[in-house]
Design an enzyme around this catalytic site. Structure first.
Site, PDB file in Angstrom:
ATOM      1  N   GLY A 118       0.839  -1.196   0.000  1.00 59.87           N
ATOM      2  CA  GLY A 118       0.000   0.000   0.000  1.00 59.87           C
ATOM      3  C   GLY A 118       0.872   1.243   0.000  1.00 59.87           C
ATOM      4  N   ASP A 140       6.217  -4.677   6.240  1.00 60.40           N
ATOM      5  CA  ASP A 140       6.840  -5.934   6.653  1.00 60.40           C
ATOM      6  C   ASP A 140       6.771  -7.030   5.581  1.00 60.40           C
ATOM      7  OD1 ASP A 140       4.138  -6.171   7.007  1.00 60.40           O
ATOM      8  OD2 ASP A 140       4.240  -7.141   8.962  1.00 60.40           O
ATOM      9  N   ILE A 189       1.879   3.718   6.715  1.00 61.72           N
ATOM     10  CA  ILE A 189       1.198   4.691   7.575  1.00 61.72           C
ATOM     11  C   ILE A 189       0.906   4.067   8.937  1.00 61.72           C
ATOM     12  CG2 ILE A 189       0.142   5.944   5.650  1.00 61.72           C
ATOM     13  CD1 ILE A 189      -2.556   4.567   6.529  1.00 61.72           C
ATOM     14  N   ASP A 190       0.954   2.721   9.029  1.00 64.49           N
ATOM     15  CA  ASP A 190       0.566   2.040  10.272  1.00 64.49           C
ATOM     16  C   ASP A 190       1.615   2.155  11.384  1.00 64.49           C
ATOM     17  OD1 ASP A 190      -1.594   1.225   8.778  1.00 64.49           O
ATOM     18  OD2 ASP A 190      -0.745  -0.743   8.317  1.00 64.49           O
ATOM     19  N   ARG A 218     -24.342  14.832  19.297  1.00 67.83           N
ATOM     20  CA  ARG A 218     -24.231  13.445  18.840  1.00 67.83           C
ATOM     21  C   ARG A 218     -22.955  12.782  19.353  1.00 67.83           C
ATOM     22  NH1 ARG A 218     -25.751  14.214  12.441  1.00 67.83           N
ATOM     23  NH2 ARG A 218     -27.961  13.776  12.672  1.00 67.83           N
ATOM     24  N   GLY A 232      -4.511   1.267  10.435  1.00 70.58           N
ATOM     25  CA  GLY A 232      -3.446   0.878  11.366  1.00 70.58           C
ATOM     26  C   GLY A 232      -3.240  -0.621  11.474  1.00 70.58           C
ATOM     27  N   ARG A 266     -23.223   8.372  14.885  1.00 74.91           N
ATOM     28  CA  ARG A 266     -22.895   8.166  13.469  1.00 74.91           C
ATOM     29  C   ARG A 266     -21.429   7.780  13.349  1.00 74.91           C
ATOM     30  NH1 ARG A 266     -27.795   8.894  12.855  1.00 74.91           N
ATOM     31  NH2 ARG A 266     -28.760  10.617  11.716  1.00 74.91           N
TER      32      ARG A 266
HETATM   33  O1  F6P Z   1      -0.944  -1.027   5.722  1.00 73.09           O
HETATM   34  C1  F6P Z   1      -1.468   0.172   5.302  1.00 73.09           C
HETATM   35  C2  F6P Z   1      -2.953   0.066   5.172  1.00 73.09           C
HETATM   36  O2  F6P Z   1      -3.388   1.304   4.707  1.00 73.09           O
HETATM   37  C3  F6P Z   1      -3.684  -0.390   6.417  1.00 73.09           C
HETATM   38  O3  F6P Z   1      -3.784   0.603   7.367  1.00 73.09           O
HETATM   39  C4  F6P Z   1      -4.975  -0.896   5.840  1.00 73.09           C
HETATM   40  O4  F6P Z   1      -5.576  -1.892   6.635  1.00 73.09           O
HETATM   41  C5  F6P Z   1      -4.537  -1.505   4.569  1.00 73.09           C
HETATM   42  O5  F6P Z   1      -3.319  -0.881   4.205  1.00 73.09           O
HETATM   43  C6  F6P Z   1      -5.494  -1.407   3.441  1.00 73.09           C
HETATM   44  O6  F6P Z   1      -4.857  -1.928   2.330  1.00 73.09           O
HETATM   45  P1  F6P Z   1      -5.435  -2.192   0.903  1.00 73.09           P
HETATM   46  O7  F6P Z   1      -4.654  -1.300   0.010  1.00 73.09           O
HETATM   47  O8  F6P Z   1      -5.134  -3.630   0.656  1.00 73.09           O
HETATM   48  O9  F6P Z   1      -6.888  -1.917   0.903  1.00 73.09           O
END
Ligand code: F6P
Length: 373
Positions: A11, A116, A139-140, A175, A183, A281
């Site tokens: 990602g 990873d 980003i995680d 609300r 994450g 919401r």
């Molecule tokens: O690992 C980064 C991340 O954005 C996660 O926070 C999220 O769960 C995942 O990738 C979503 O990935 P995809 O691109 O497979 O929808």
């Protein structure tokens, strides 16, 4: 050293282009040619690469989101998903083809920008004799042995801005508003954005939550004259004695995380509404956390990562991940970083989750923020 190549895999994250630019510029300064594989490990497999020109395609990209060389998600060339003509699926080890492509092109080092999963393949290529250097992108913020991955700070800033906006509308309507953030199995984005955005509740994967504690907090606020509440829910949050919220299970093969998370925020919002009777919401922040321009912090961090990576290559130090700890750039053996168990609802044994005694946890508790326990 004369020729190196970069790939961006998994990602995307804000700062990828800033790392590419820093590697290319440092290479240029030292008389080295830089190339980029197209769409991560797929490019390695398809022998698809382009020259990265510091005065051409790799220029003017510091502030750009995404990646100029593309990326591919859930691609494991060591166990590659091949869909045959009759529709059946087979998993093949195509890594030798990649090694051949690298050798034929004469690349002396491959920089692997990824999380990873990417670093696991990077380590495995090193075991096949390829010189690789990993740079921790996600980003995680869950890569082992590094305090801050690039892209994380931008994601937190985006979540914080969303919380600021949710505050005004929550307050106007009396609300409860929940915000589901990314994450995976680590609560860094949720916890840090909750502190930055002044949330009342933060639910993170590391602390399975009791919904009654969340409800108590919201009702206490109401008694104190605050008729609205803001709840941050990490996508990997799960109830005590419950399961994480899974949207889909993929079949991309072993060695990858085949779980697509989703629904944690909705679940919490529904329960809050049922138990408090307050209008509730949910907002799913989603991919805006990953897109767009990096913050100044991420631009500088990405640049430092890129320069350090190229320096390590020139020193002949391979099979390492570049790290950032205590403000200093360093490196660690890739063996110490990788490891993916990919069990449903479990962090990889090597993933860096939020330690329960971390200062951010203490700060949140001192502020009276409910962490669901
Ligand atoms: O690992 C980064 C991340 O954005 C996660 O926070 C999220 O769960 C995942 O990738 C979503 O990935 P995809 O691109 O497979 O929808």
């Amino acid at each position: 050293m004369k020729k190196i190549a970069i790939l961006t895999n998994g990602g995307d994250a804000p700062g990828l282009n800033a790392v590419i630019r820093a590697i290319v510029k440092t290479a240029e300064t030292n008389g080295i040619e830089a190339y980029g594989f197209i769409e991560g490990y797929k490019g390695l497999l398809n022998n698809d690469y382009v020259r990265l020109d510091p005065n051409g395609n790799a220029s003017g990209i510091l502030d750009k989101g995404g990646t100029i060389i593309g990326t591919s998600n859930n691609t494991n060339v060591f166990n590659y998903k091949v869909v045959k003509e009759d529709g059946t699926v087979e998993y093949q080890d195509l890594s030798d083809k990649c090694v051949e492509n690298i050798r034929n092109a004469g690349f002396e080092c491959i920089f692997t920008l990824g999380g990873d999963g990417t670093q696991k393949s990077s380590r495995d290529f090193c075991l096949k004799g390829v010189n690789c250097i990993g740079v921790p992108k996600t980003i995680d913020n869950d890569v082992a042995h590094t305090e801050t991955t690039f892209g994380y700070n931008t994601a937190v800033s985006v979540a914080m801005e969303a919380l600021d906006r949710l505050h005004t509308t929550a307050s106007a309507h009396h609300r409860v508003l929940t915000l589901e953030v990314m994450g995976r199995y680590a609560g860094w984005i949720a916890l840090e954005s909750a502190i930055a955005g002044g949330a009342d509740v933060a639910l993170i994967p590391e602390i399975p939550y009791d919904i009654n504690k969340v409800v108590e907090k919201i009702e206490r606020r109401k008694q104190n004259g605050k008729a609205f509440s803001i709840v941050v829910v990490s996508e990997g949050a799960k109830p005590k004695d419950g399961e994480i919220s899974i949207k889909k299970v993929l079949d991309d093969g072993a060695g990858l995380d085949n779980i697509r998370l989703g629904g944690a925020g909705e679940l919490v919002a529904d329960q809050i509404e049922k138990l408090t009777g307050m209008t509730t919401r949910n907002t799913v922040l989603g991919y805006v956390q990953r897109g767009g321009t990096p913050t100044s912090f991420d631009r500088v961090l990405s640049t430092r990562y890129g320069v350090k990576a190229m320096e390590l290559a020139m020193q002949g130090i391979f099979k390492v991940l570049v790290t950032y700890k205590g403000g200093e750039m360093g490196y660690v053996d890739l063996d110490d970083v990788v490891g993916r168990d990919a069990k449903v609802g479990a962090a990889s044994s090597k993933n860096r989750t939020v330690p329960l005694d971390h200062d951010l946890v203490k700060v949140a508790r001192e502020l009276g923020m409910c962490l669901g326990d």
